[in-house]
Design a protein around this motif. Sequence first.
Motif, PDB file in Angstrom:
ATOM      1  N   ARG A   1       4.177   0.811   4.267  1.00  0.00           N
ATOM      2  CA  ARG A   1       5.295   0.641   3.186  1.00  0.00           C
ATOM      3  C   ARG A   1       5.779  -0.821   3.238  1.00  0.00           C
ATOM      4  NH1 ARG A   1       7.157   5.146   3.884  1.00  0.00           N
ATOM      5  NH2 ARG A   1       8.908   4.633   5.202  1.00  0.00           N
ATOM      6  N   ASN A   2       6.250  -1.287   4.422  1.00  0.00           N
ATOM      7  CA  ASN A   2       6.864  -2.597   4.229  1.00  0.00           C
ATOM      8  C   ASN A   2       5.970  -3.669   4.132  1.00  0.00           C
ATOM      9  OD1 ASN A   2       9.308  -1.382   5.096  1.00  0.00           O
ATOM     10  ND2 ASN A   2       8.996  -1.695   7.469  1.00  0.00           N
ATOM     11  N   ALA A   3       4.530  -3.415   4.182  1.00  0.00           N
ATOM     12  CA  ALA A   3       3.561  -4.374   3.919  1.00  0.00           C
ATOM     13  C   ALA A   3       3.239  -4.352   2.539  1.00  0.00           C
ATOM     14  CB  ALA A   3       2.359  -4.153   4.707  1.00  0.00           C
ATOM     15  N   GLY A   4       3.677  -3.456   1.827  1.00  0.00           N
ATOM     16  CA  GLY A   4       3.333  -3.358   0.244  1.00  0.00           C
ATOM     17  C   GLY A   4       2.400  -2.360   0.010  1.00  0.00           C
ATOM     18  N   VAL A   5       2.367  -1.103   0.797  1.00  0.00           N
ATOM     19  CA  VAL A   5       1.260   0.069   0.460  1.00  0.00           C
ATOM     20  C   VAL A   5       1.951   1.096   0.158  1.00  0.00           C
ATOM     21  CG1 VAL A   5      -0.573   1.483   1.238  1.00  0.00           C
ATOM     22  CG2 VAL A   5      -0.462  -0.694   2.022  1.00  0.00           C
ATOM     23  N   GLU A   6       2.038   1.400  -1.295  1.00  0.00           N
ATOM     24  CA  GLU A   6       2.895   2.429  -1.947  1.00  0.00           C
ATOM     25  C   GLU A   6       1.897   3.311  -2.578  1.00  0.00           C
ATOM     26  OE1 GLU A   6       5.991   2.598  -1.692  1.00  0.00           O
ATOM     27  OE2 GLU A   6       6.929   0.539  -0.990  1.00  0.00           O
ATOM     28  N   GLY A   7       2.727   4.700  -2.829  1.00  0.00           N
ATOM     29  CA  GLY A   7       1.966   5.627  -3.463  1.00  0.00           C
ATOM     30  C   GLY A   7       1.097   6.334  -2.667  1.00  0.00           C
ATOM     31  N   ASN A   8       0.471   7.704  -2.861  1.00  0.00           N
ATOM     32  CA  ASN A   8      -0.366   8.401  -2.395  1.00  0.00           C
ATOM     33  C   ASN A   8      -1.927   7.829  -2.792  1.00  0.00           C
ATOM     34  OD1 ASN A   8      -1.239  10.310  -0.917  1.00  0.00           O
ATOM     35  ND2 ASN A   8      -1.109  11.943  -2.283  1.00  0.00           N
ATOM     36  N   VAL A   9      -2.451   6.889  -2.156  1.00  0.00           N
ATOM     37  CA  VAL A   9      -3.691   6.731  -2.501  1.00  0.00           C
ATOM     38  C   VAL A   9      -4.627   6.596  -1.188  1.00  0.00           C
ATOM     39  CG1 VAL A   9      -3.305   4.943  -4.492  1.00  0.00           C
ATOM     40  CG2 VAL A   9      -3.272   4.181  -2.238  1.00  0.00           C
ATOM     41  N   PRO A  10      -6.099   6.959  -1.416  1.00  0.00           N
ATOM     42  CA  PRO A  10      -6.757   6.597  -0.065  1.00  0.00           C
ATOM     43  C   PRO A  10      -6.698   5.171   0.533  1.00  0.00           C
ATOM     44  CG  PRO A  10      -8.150   7.678  -1.920  1.00  0.00           C
ATOM     45  CD  PRO A  10      -6.722   7.101  -2.574  1.00  0.00           C
ATOM     46  N   LEU A  11      -6.797   5.228   1.996  1.00  0.00           N
ATOM     47  CA  LEU A  11      -6.734   4.102   2.477  1.00  0.00           C
ATOM     48  C   LEU A  11      -8.089   3.794   3.367  1.00  0.00           C
ATOM     49  CD1 LEU A  11      -3.090   3.964   3.879  1.00  0.00           C
ATOM     50  CD2 LEU A  11      -3.978   2.889   1.927  1.00  0.00           C
ATOM     51  N   ILE A  12      -8.473   2.836   3.306  1.00  0.00           N
ATOM     52  CA  ILE A  12      -9.748   2.366   4.170  1.00  0.00           C
ATOM     53  C   ILE A  12      -9.344   1.101   4.695  1.00  0.00           C
ATOM     54  CG2 ILE A  12     -12.168   1.421   4.058  1.00  0.00           C
ATOM     55  CD1 ILE A  12     -12.685   2.835   1.529  1.00  0.00           C
ATOM     56  N   GLY A  13      -9.384   1.236   6.279  1.00  0.00           N
ATOM     57  CA  GLY A  13      -8.966  -0.040   7.123  1.00  0.00           C
ATOM     58  C   GLY A  13     -10.146  -0.411   7.817  1.00  0.00           C
ATOM     59  N   ILE A  14     -10.103  -1.947   7.535  1.00  0.00           N
ATOM     60  CA  ILE A  14     -11.032  -2.778   8.081  1.00  0.00           C
ATOM     61  C   ILE A  14     -10.607  -3.402   9.403  1.00  0.00           C
ATOM     62  CG2 ILE A  14     -12.801  -4.469   7.563  1.00  0.00           C
ATOM     63  CD1 ILE A  14     -12.784  -3.491   4.828  1.00  0.00           C
ATOM     64  N   SER A  15     -11.487  -3.294  10.271  1.00  0.00           N
ATOM     65  CA  SER A  15     -10.979  -4.151  11.606  1.00  0.00           C
ATOM     66  C   SER A  15     -12.274  -4.952  11.609  1.00  0.00           C
ATOM     67  CB  SER A  15     -11.056  -3.167  12.867  1.00  0.00           C
ATOM     68  OG  SER A  15     -11.033  -4.360  13.989  1.00  0.00           O
TER      69      SER A  15
ATOM     70  N   LEU B   1      -0.874   3.613  12.717  1.00  0.00           N
ATOM     71  CA  LEU B   1      -1.535   2.973  11.534  1.00  0.00           C
ATOM     72  C   LEU B   1      -2.685   3.359  11.202  1.00  0.00           C
ATOM     73  CD1 LEU B   1      -0.659  -0.970  12.105  1.00  0.00           C
ATOM     74  CD2 LEU B   1      -0.052   0.490  10.115  1.00  0.00           C
ATOM     75  N   VAL B   2      -3.891   3.557  12.396  1.00  0.00           N
ATOM     76  CA  VAL B   2      -5.148   4.162  12.022  1.00  0.00           C
ATOM     77  C   VAL B   2      -5.014   5.466  11.669  1.00  0.00           C
ATOM     78  CG1 VAL B   2      -7.280   4.724  13.201  1.00  0.00           C
ATOM     79  CG2 VAL B   2      -6.368   2.369  13.617  1.00  0.00           C
ATOM     80  N   GLY B   3      -4.023   6.195  12.103  1.00  0.00           N
ATOM     81  CA  GLY B   3      -4.039   7.805  11.835  1.00  0.00           C
ATOM     82  C   GLY B   3      -3.808   7.729  10.338  1.00  0.00           C
ATOM     83  N   ASN B   4      -3.089   6.910   9.614  1.00  0.00           N
ATOM     84  CA  ASN B   4      -2.779   6.879   8.272  1.00  0.00           C
ATOM     85  C   ASN B   4      -4.070   6.475   7.408  1.00  0.00           C
ATOM     86  OD1 ASN B   4       0.127   7.410   7.433  1.00  0.00           O
ATOM     87  ND2 ASN B   4       0.128   6.378   9.447  1.00  0.00           N
ATOM     88  N   PHE B   5      -5.097   6.105   7.950  1.00  0.00           N
ATOM     89  CA  PHE B   5      -6.376   5.629   7.201  1.00  0.00           C
ATOM     90  C   PHE B   5      -7.181   7.081   6.795  1.00  0.00           C
ATOM     91  CE2 PHE B   5      -6.352   1.273   9.442  1.00  0.00           C
ATOM     92  CZ  PHE B   5      -5.369   1.035   8.618  1.00  0.00           C
ATOM     93  N   ASP B   6      -7.922   6.961   5.669  1.00  0.00           N
ATOM     94  CA  ASP B   6      -8.866   7.925   5.239  1.00  0.00           C
ATOM     95  C   ASP B   6     -10.329   7.659   5.896  1.00  0.00           C
ATOM     96  OD1 ASP B   6      -7.425   9.763   3.110  1.00  0.00           O
ATOM     97  OD2 ASP B   6      -6.827   7.712   2.914  1.00  0.00           O
ATOM     98  N   MET B   7     -10.349   6.457   6.347  1.00  0.00           N
ATOM     99  CA  MET B   7     -11.651   5.862   6.892  1.00  0.00           C
ATOM    100  C   MET B   7     -11.403   4.581   7.489  1.00  0.00           C
ATOM    101  SD  MET B   7     -15.090   6.204   6.898  1.00  0.00           S
ATOM    102  CE  MET B   7     -15.368   7.684   5.903  1.00  0.00           C
ATOM    103  N   LEU B   8     -12.291   4.180   8.621  1.00  0.00           N
ATOM    104  CA  LEU B   8     -11.865   3.038   9.231  1.00  0.00           C
ATOM    105  C   LEU B   8     -13.263   2.282   9.427  1.00  0.00           C
ATOM    106  CD1 LEU B   8      -9.796   1.058  11.190  1.00  0.00           C
ATOM    107  CD2 LEU B   8     -11.871   1.775  12.720  1.00  0.00           C
TER     108      LEU B   8
END
Length: 377
Positions: free
Chosen positions: A181-195, A264-271
Amino acid sequence: MSEIVISGYYGFGNAGDEAMLAAMIEVLTELASDIKITVISGNPEDTCRRHGVAAVYRLNFPEIIKVLSRSQLLISGGGSLLQDVTSERSLYYYLSIMILAKKLGTPVMLYAQGIGPVRGTLARSAMRYIGNMVDLITVRDEGSLAELKRLNVVKPPIHVTADPVLAMHQVDKQIGRRILRNAGVEGNVPLIGISVREWKDWKHYKDVLVEAANQLAEEFGARIVFLPMQWPEDCAVSKRMAIRTKSKAIVLTEEYTTSELLSLVGNFDMLIGIRLHALIFAAVMHVPMVGISYDPKIDRFLESLGECLAGDLQNLDAQSLVEKVRQLWPTSKAAKQSKVEQSTYLRDKAFQNAELALELISQRKWGKANHEKNNMA
């Protein structure tokens, strides 16, 4: 009270290595609450602050000798310490700590190591000589066991377990939500993390990841979040890729603790991960993952989970990567349950590392007590 010294790549800002240390400390102290741990670190002050244990500088050999001489065990691990691909010097450094411990009469355990590749003739000879001197070896995958056999390291007891981080407990996702949220990710949208990581200045895999990120953001209505695991190095490559995405990708630029990264990873829908421990964090938090290989350790880990690679850095293509994500999203309940069961199995194997370490200390204490008793008789 027992004292243990842990040697590894600690104090250098690598989230994966710090997570391994945190996992070792968590499990060892869970099994033996009175144990005293000293870490050999590149930044002792940071290690003390971050992990709440004693630490000595990795090149302060008089102090290292002092702590080894009063300890019941040297743990070398985990991670890929014993290889000569990324650095030859580091291999000899870790081997020198082991041989120093043996000269001081301190037992040595390789703890959930990822062994190899070891290619140099001198390096292979050193590994064979010193590897056969240690008291106990656990490796995190079958590939590492095969590498030990190729090196003819056969004398110590050897067990195939799992990466130490897989023994960690899941963490509260709320911490990660707040960071996002502090980084600017708002709303209930799917999240894809990339490492992502930099590798040999290669450009192809970065182009592919940007192309795939654009397609996935459009197809799934997802937000792309770049997660740095090696701080600050991964931030630079993540930023260069993020500005090329059509959607507004987020780069998490802070240095996070192990618990924060897990959350953080736990909040992703996909990594989608190149870094091994980003993938391991996904396994801990039961998040679907797609791995991209730059090293055999990635292939070995995904194989242990029954997962397939999307490709390696040289042959990766965007459509294959997108198709792999499609296959895992959404995952059926039966498939999800199967992955949870496999993660639980690996967690038990990871826990075994600490059990074997403490068992080794107990055996040594018992043997020493018996020896002293017989001498008195």
